[in-house]
Every structure is written in C-alpha cells, then in structure tokens.
Design a protein around this motif. Sequence first.
Motif, mmCIF file in Angstrom:
data_model
loop_
_atom_site.group_PDB
_atom_site.id
_atom_site.type_symbol
_atom_site.label_atom_id
_atom_site.label_comp_id
_atom_site.label_asym_id
_atom_site.label_seq_id
_atom_site.Cartn_x
_atom_site.Cartn_y
_atom_site.Cartn_z
ATOM 1 N N ALA A 1 40.041 81.177 10.005
ATOM 2 C CA ALA A 1 40.912 81.847 9.736
ATOM 3 C C ALA A 1 41.641 82.690 8.958
ATOM 4 O O ALA A 1 41.886 83.581 8.782
ATOM 5 C CB ALA A 1 42.543 81.521 10.664
ATOM 6 N N LEU A 2 42.061 81.916 7.265
ATOM 7 C CA LEU A 2 41.994 83.451 6.389
ATOM 8 C C LEU A 2 40.739 83.814 5.908
ATOM 9 O O LEU A 2 41.674 85.025 5.598
ATOM 10 C CB LEU A 2 42.854 81.803 5.200
ATOM 11 N N GLY A 3 39.951 83.298 6.291
ATOM 12 C CA GLY A 3 38.222 83.923 5.077
ATOM 13 C C GLY A 3 38.486 85.089 6.477
ATOM 14 O O GLY A 3 38.056 86.362 5.888
ATOM 15 N N LEU A 4 39.051 85.228 8.310
ATOM 16 C CA LEU A 4 38.670 86.530 8.491
ATOM 17 C C LEU A 4 39.706 86.853 8.790
ATOM 18 O O LEU A 4 39.241 88.349 9.195
ATOM 19 C CB LEU A 4 38.516 85.681 10.083
ATOM 20 N N GLY A 5 40.880 86.606 8.568
ATOM 21 C CA GLY A 5 42.259 87.361 7.943
ATOM 22 C C GLY A 5 41.797 88.123 7.334
ATOM 23 O O GLY A 5 41.876 89.565 7.132
ATOM 24 N N GLY B 1 55.964 85.508 16.895
ATOM 25 C CA GLY B 1 56.168 85.005 16.237
ATOM 26 C C GLY B 1 55.568 85.777 14.736
ATOM 27 O O GLY B 1 55.249 86.767 14.569
ATOM 28 N N ASP B 2 56.659 85.706 13.479
ATOM 29 C CA ASP B 2 56.701 86.679 12.420
ATOM 30 C C ASP B 2 55.851 86.028 11.191
ATOM 31 O O ASP B 2 56.172 85.357 10.736
ATOM 32 C CB ASP B 2 58.284 86.812 11.817
ATOM 33 N N PRO B 3 54.555 86.690 11.101
ATOM 34 C CA PRO B 3 53.892 86.395 9.760
ATOM 35 C C PRO B 3 54.849 86.365 8.377
ATOM 36 O O PRO B 3 54.252 84.988 7.619
ATOM 37 C CB PRO B 3 53.328 87.701 9.246
ATOM 38 N N ALA B 4 56.232 86.647 8.314
ATOM 39 C CA ALA B 4 56.757 86.382 6.890
ATOM 40 C C ALA B 4 57.233 85.170 7.230
ATOM 41 O O ALA B 4 57.369 84.433 6.279
ATOM 42 C CB ALA B 4 58.192 87.523 6.681
ATOM 43 N N THR B 5 57.812 84.449 8.739
ATOM 44 C CA THR B 5 58.122 83.003 8.796
ATOM 45 C C THR B 5 57.116 81.917 9.166
ATOM 46 O O THR B 5 57.506 81.049 9.320
ATOM 47 C CB THR B 5 59.488 83.058 9.421
ATOM 48 N N ARG B 6 55.774 82.326 9.227
ATOM 49 C CA ARG B 6 54.651 80.756 9.833
ATOM 50 C C ARG B 6 53.625 81.248 8.883
ATOM 51 O O ARG B 6 52.788 81.694 9.077
ATOM 52 C CB ARG B 6 54.759 81.726 11.433
ATOM 53 N N PRO B 7 53.624 80.570 7.732
ATOM 54 C CA PRO B 7 52.798 81.063 6.700
ATOM 55 C C PRO B 7 51.498 80.323 7.126
ATOM 56 O O PRO B 7 52.195 79.347 7.021
ATOM 57 C CB PRO B 7 53.344 80.829 5.207
ATOM 58 N N VAL C 1 41.685 93.413 17.455
ATOM 59 C CA VAL C 1 42.000 91.727 17.080
ATOM 60 C C VAL C 1 43.412 92.548 16.220
ATOM 61 O O VAL C 1 43.071 92.883 14.876
ATOM 62 C CB VAL C 1 41.492 90.568 15.996
ATOM 63 N N GLU C 2 44.896 91.692 16.387
ATOM 64 C CA GLU C 2 45.626 92.523 15.803
ATOM 65 C C GLU C 2 46.425 91.539 14.577
ATOM 66 O O GLU C 2 47.077 91.740 14.053
ATOM 67 C CB GLU C 2 47.156 93.077 16.818
ATOM 68 N N ARG C 3 46.480 90.192 15.302
ATOM 69 C CA ARG C 3 47.339 89.286 14.430
ATOM 70 C C ARG C 3 46.248 87.876 14.727
ATOM 71 O O ARG C 3 45.771 88.069 16.147
ATOM 72 C CB ARG C 3 48.355 89.207 14.553
ATOM 73 N N ARG D 1 43.784 91.321 8.340
ATOM 74 C CA ARG D 1 44.765 91.019 9.795
ATOM 75 C C ARG D 1 46.309 89.704 9.431
ATOM 76 O O ARG D 1 45.060 89.109 8.401
ATOM 77 C CB ARG D 1 44.440 91.118 11.231
ATOM 78 N N PRO D 2 47.352 90.025 9.906
ATOM 79 C CA PRO D 2 47.781 88.960 9.230
ATOM 80 C C PRO D 2 47.430 88.004 10.142
ATOM 81 O O PRO D 2 47.325 88.115 11.134
ATOM 82 C CB PRO D 2 49.510 89.183 9.732
ATOM 83 N N VAL D 3 47.790 86.713 9.235
ATOM 84 C CA VAL D 3 47.476 84.762 9.754
ATOM 85 C C VAL D 3 48.750 83.946 10.194
ATOM 86 O O VAL D 3 49.165 83.935 8.921
ATOM 87 C CB VAL D 3 46.270 84.358 8.899
ATOM 88 N N LEU D 4 48.543 83.601 11.177
ATOM 89 C CA LEU D 4 50.595 83.171 11.681
ATOM 90 C C LEU D 4 49.552 81.719 10.951
ATOM 91 O O LEU D 4 49.050 81.386 12.465
ATOM 92 C CB LEU D 4 50.645 83.337 12.479
ATOM 93 N N GLY D 5 50.430 80.608 10.923
ATOM 94 C CA GLY D 5 50.559 79.176 10.882
ATOM 95 C C GLY D 5 51.310 79.015 12.207
ATOM 96 O O GLY D 5 52.704 79.159 12.813
ATOM 97 N N LEU D 6 50.952 78.216 12.971
ATOM 98 C CA LEU D 6 51.635 77.434 13.966
ATOM 99 C C LEU D 6 51.639 76.023 14.584
ATOM 100 O O LEU D 6 50.952 75.503 14.057
ATOM 101 C CB LEU D 6 50.172 77.398 15.273
ATOM 102 N N SER D 7 52.975 75.711 13.822
ATOM 103 C CA SER D 7 52.925 73.919 14.132
ATOM 104 C C SER D 7 52.807 73.593 15.339
ATOM 105 O O SER D 7 52.630 73.536 16.839
ATOM 106 C CB SER D 7 54.398 73.764 13.963
ATOM 107 N N THR D 8 51.602 72.347 15.022
ATOM 108 C CA THR D 8 50.838 71.938 17.064
ATOM 109 C C THR D 8 51.571 71.271 17.187
ATOM 110 O O THR D 8 51.264 71.084 18.444
ATOM 111 C CB THR D 8 49.688 70.751 15.938
#
Length: 235
Positions: free
Chosen positions: A83-87, A198-204, A61-63, A92-99
């Motif tokens: 997701a945060l615990g697994l990351g 996505g960019d992890p820096a812009t998808r907290p 897993v890369e992200r 690994r980076p965790v990206l937040g996705l708008s539903t």
Amino acid sequence: MTVLVIDTALGACTAAMFDGDRPLAVRFEPMAKGHQERLGGLVRDVVAEAAAKGGAGFDAVERIGVTVGPGSFTGLRVGLAFALGLGAALDRPVLGLSTLEALAASVADAAGPVAALIDARRGQVYARLFDDGVPLGPDAALTLEDATRALRALGRPARWVGNGASVLAEAFPDLARLDLDPRLAPSPEALARLTAAGDPATRPPRPTYLRAPDATPPSRLPGQPRQGSAQQGPR
C-alpha cells in the motif's frame, strides 16, 4: 470518492475498489499464508475490472486504505509495504485501518455492544469493544479470562465478530452473547467505508503490534561458539 482497500492482516487476502458505497471490483481469497504472492495480482485484477466498468483505473484512486493490525506479523508487512509503495507511486494518501475496528464495522447490525475478537493464540485474544459504533477502549491483547470480564462489565450481551469469537465461545460456552460471526477477515465494504470516512492525519499507515513476535533472533552468529562452551587454545 473512489478508494482502493487492501487487507492481508488475517486469514484472507482482500483487494477492492469502491466508488462511494458502490463496489467497482472485489477480490477476497481465504488463505493462511501466501498473501505476498497473491496481493499484486489481486490489485491488478480489481483495477482492471473497475477500469473496464467505468474507466476507473489507477488514476481514479483518491486514497488507499490498508489494515495495520493487530494480526499476522508477516501479513501486516505485506499489505503495508504494498500500500505504501502504491501510494507513493500514485501520490495518494494511505490510511491505516485497525483490523478490530474493521471487523466491528463488518457486523450487519452494529447497534449496541459489539466485541471484535481475533485469535492471538497462547490463551489470548486481541480485542476491542464498541457500543453503537463508538470504541470503548483501545486495541488490547487480553487473556481469555480478562476478555470475559470485559464482556461481562458491559452489563448486556454483545455481538461477537472475528475468529477469536469461536475461541472464546468454546472456552466459555455459558457467556451470554447476541450473535457470533467467526469471519476470517473484515468485509471489503467495511474497509471501504472506513477509508472514505477517515482522516489521513489521524490514521497513519503504521503497524499495530500488541505483542512481541513469537520468533526470536539467533543467540549467536554462524561460526561463533555457543555461550558457555570452553575453547581450548593450542598446546
């Protein structure tokens, strides 16, 4: 890129692993509640299946992508915490996705206007409009009347997607649209595409709350008198 995606924001529990556009393992279970009990098992199953197919276990897993709302308050916490615990465990980076963005990306033909709509109850929908995949504004909580005005302002019919689409169609049956897709949750494929691009820096990975919770804290602690009640001392 190998990604793991998680969604517990709406009426389903999703866990999936993708290598680029190729699904390695997908689990999607419709459910109104119980995400917390099922999510860990689903993630375990998809990683085990992916590893059996090509050695793509947790180390591959890369992200990680996870929906951050809008959606169920409880569901969002479940998915984000996992997701945060697994990351953190995998580094690994965790990206937040708008539903809403993920719902719009789930439309088979996303060309032209698309309206992502989630039933927010109390005469409201969570909404976001897109044109050729480009958002026309931020996620918003709108009354049904305001949502119809925003749709009419597009000047042409849109594709509606999400469980709020049925709510709006029932309230305003004469409102023109191209198609109605009342899906319960974003597709795993859409979640994977957004995570990989996505960019992890812009998808907290922070929750998106567009409205205060329906539940309210108690007005008094156990054992405290009710406000306004008279207390008589000893005579």
